[in-house]
Design an enzyme around this catalytic site. Structure first.
Site, PDB file in Angstrom:
ATOM      1  N   ASP A   1     -18.495 -42.144 104.602  1.00 38.06           N
ATOM      2  CA  ASP A   1     -18.369 -42.782 104.592  1.00 38.06           C
ATOM      3  C   ASP A   1     -16.501 -43.637 104.425  1.00 38.06           C
ATOM      4  O   ASP A   1     -15.954 -43.175 104.589  1.00 38.06           O
ATOM      5  CB  ASP A   1     -18.936 -44.125 103.424  1.00 38.06           C
ATOM      6  CG  ASP A   1     -18.150 -43.704 101.591  1.00 38.06           C
ATOM      7  OD1 ASP A   1     -17.122 -42.616 101.938  1.00 38.06           O
ATOM      8  OD2 ASP A   1     -19.149 -43.682 100.594  1.00 38.06           O
TER       9      ASP A   1
ATOM     10  N   PRO B   1     -46.989 -39.958 103.454  1.00 42.14           N
ATOM     11  CA  PRO B   1     -45.718 -40.803 103.432  1.00 42.14           C
ATOM     12  C   PRO B   1     -44.970 -40.783 101.106  1.00 42.14           C
ATOM     13  O   PRO B   1     -45.821 -40.041 100.479  1.00 42.14           O
ATOM     14  CB  PRO B   1     -46.305 -42.281 102.997  1.00 42.14           C
ATOM     15  CG  PRO B   1     -47.270 -42.002 103.083  1.00 42.14           C
ATOM     16  CD  PRO B   1     -48.590 -40.685 103.274  1.00 42.14           C
ATOM     17  N   ILE B   2     -44.123 -40.940 101.481  1.00 41.55           N
ATOM     18  CA  ILE B   2     -43.716 -40.801 100.052  1.00 41.55           C
ATOM     19  C   ILE B   2     -43.648 -42.467  99.323  1.00 41.55           C
ATOM     20  O   ILE B   2     -44.276 -43.354  99.697  1.00 41.55           O
ATOM     21  CB  ILE B   2     -42.119 -40.990 100.759  1.00 41.55           C
ATOM     22  CG1 ILE B   2     -40.637 -40.358  99.233  1.00 41.55           C
ATOM     23  CG2 ILE B   2     -41.792 -42.632 100.907  1.00 41.55           C
ATOM     24  CD1 ILE B   2     -40.803 -38.890  99.476  1.00 41.55           C
TER      25      ILE B   2
END
Lengths: 139, 139, 139, 139
Positions: A18, A60-61
């Site tokens: 960033d 899946p999470i």
């Protein structure tokens, strides 16, 4: 826990950072997910073979969490150590530690659920097959 | 070309920018793809309805290109104007222009192919249905 | 907590979703970070003005966590409610809830630290100024 | 052009792919940017050393373009060959080719400008130093 984990090395690049020149934190979760794929790979598994072999929808999470211990920047190599540390009836917990050299960068975990199909054909949590679990013990 | 295009406004956020505090350029392609979905939406289409209604595999990209005219940074609103400017037999070309206020930020295009299935069942370029094309003329 | 939070609406797009057609989970953290910027904005703050006005290095993440309650897919609008729920001496905790319509999608939080500079000029945790805190009470 | 290029291998992961199970195309531009950093690295350069050594602001993108020749999916290794193919007075053009095994996946290029500072201190295109150019001839 020797022999039970996987390791993934990634080079941090410009596009991961960033305005402060350090990794934008959601990217660490992308790498945790990548390290989970590495765990599968090292155990001879993949989401594709698991769908075919076990008939699951996916894995899946349901929860993800991380502590960020130090910043890291582009050109550094991030080494991620991954391990499945807890097996539940229908879920598992994978833990991750990230380092740049000797510098600890983050620690995190993912909770994932074994998603099969219920009697009505809709996705539902299902018991993790013993064969899948054993694949990790052996790796 | 009044009435033939779509417009998408996105707020640029911290996570879209690199160490120089400006948008990391691959993100512009993500937004071009988003603006293509907006074009579909405004024409009453979506990749889901197109798969069901026209039996296509998808409408994948075969070429993408952009000129970057000025930088943009977080907190700015990026306005993207999108339009399908060329219809081929089996392909189309969507063009995009991005602005922050009056400041031109980028110009780009995507070439996409109408991917159906050949007689052997494998994905193959196919003729774009007239009904699909007309949906854009009307929007 | 009426009047103390911010709300961010994002349209989920094709590029946010994985092979199962649902949001790839690290993206939720990107949106949590975006919602944090919205909190700042609604309080008349931004990372730029905070660096200039308070002389800080930034307000980096030290912990992030989320529970994923249901999946969401492209074309849906994800509404994120954000709020700073805890103020420490040198840190704060922002909490987030995501919905698609009435369907709860995720709940998460970020812990962030107020990073100024120590007497040696190096980045160090510092006391959050009262003026900054008050900006949120008023918003 | 033997000895003038760089090579970058990346493993495509789950999070790089869209609902059709293939790489979401903006990711290819992220990898082109990563391959540009690899070119710099192999020539003993980096954006950091270039800012310090040459006093530049950066070497931002002014144009990027790619043709997508075949799809690629997670678990595949994408090999990217990168090369600076054209040197202008104040700009350069880097070209990229991506392969999975023998399968050509994409071809693209980036045009970048050497951004220094004009006499008024504002960012302005500047002549690429001979020393920088030579670093690539030798690599």
């Amino acid at each position: 826990m020797k022999g039970m984990g996987s390791q993934l090395d990634v080079r941090i690049v410009w596009g991961d950072c960033d305005e402060q020149g350090i990794v934008f934190y959601p990217k660490y979760f992308y790498w945790m997910d990548s390290a989970f794929q590495a765990l599968l790979r090292d155990a001879g598994q993949s989401l594709r073979t698991m769908r075919e072999g076990y008939g699951i929808v996916g894995i899946p999470i349901v929860e993800a969490s991380a502590h960020f211990l130090a910043s890291a920047t582009h050109e550094e190599i991030l080494r991620i150590e991954a391990e499945i540390r807890h097996w539940g009836e229908t879920s598992l917990r994978a833990e991750y530690k990230g380092f740049c050299g000797d510098r600890p960068i983050f620690e995190g975990f993912e909770a994932r659920v074994w998603l099969g199909r219920g009697s009505d054909g809709r996705p539902a949590a299902a018991t993790i097959p013993e064969a899948f679990r054993r694949a990790f013990a052996a790796s």
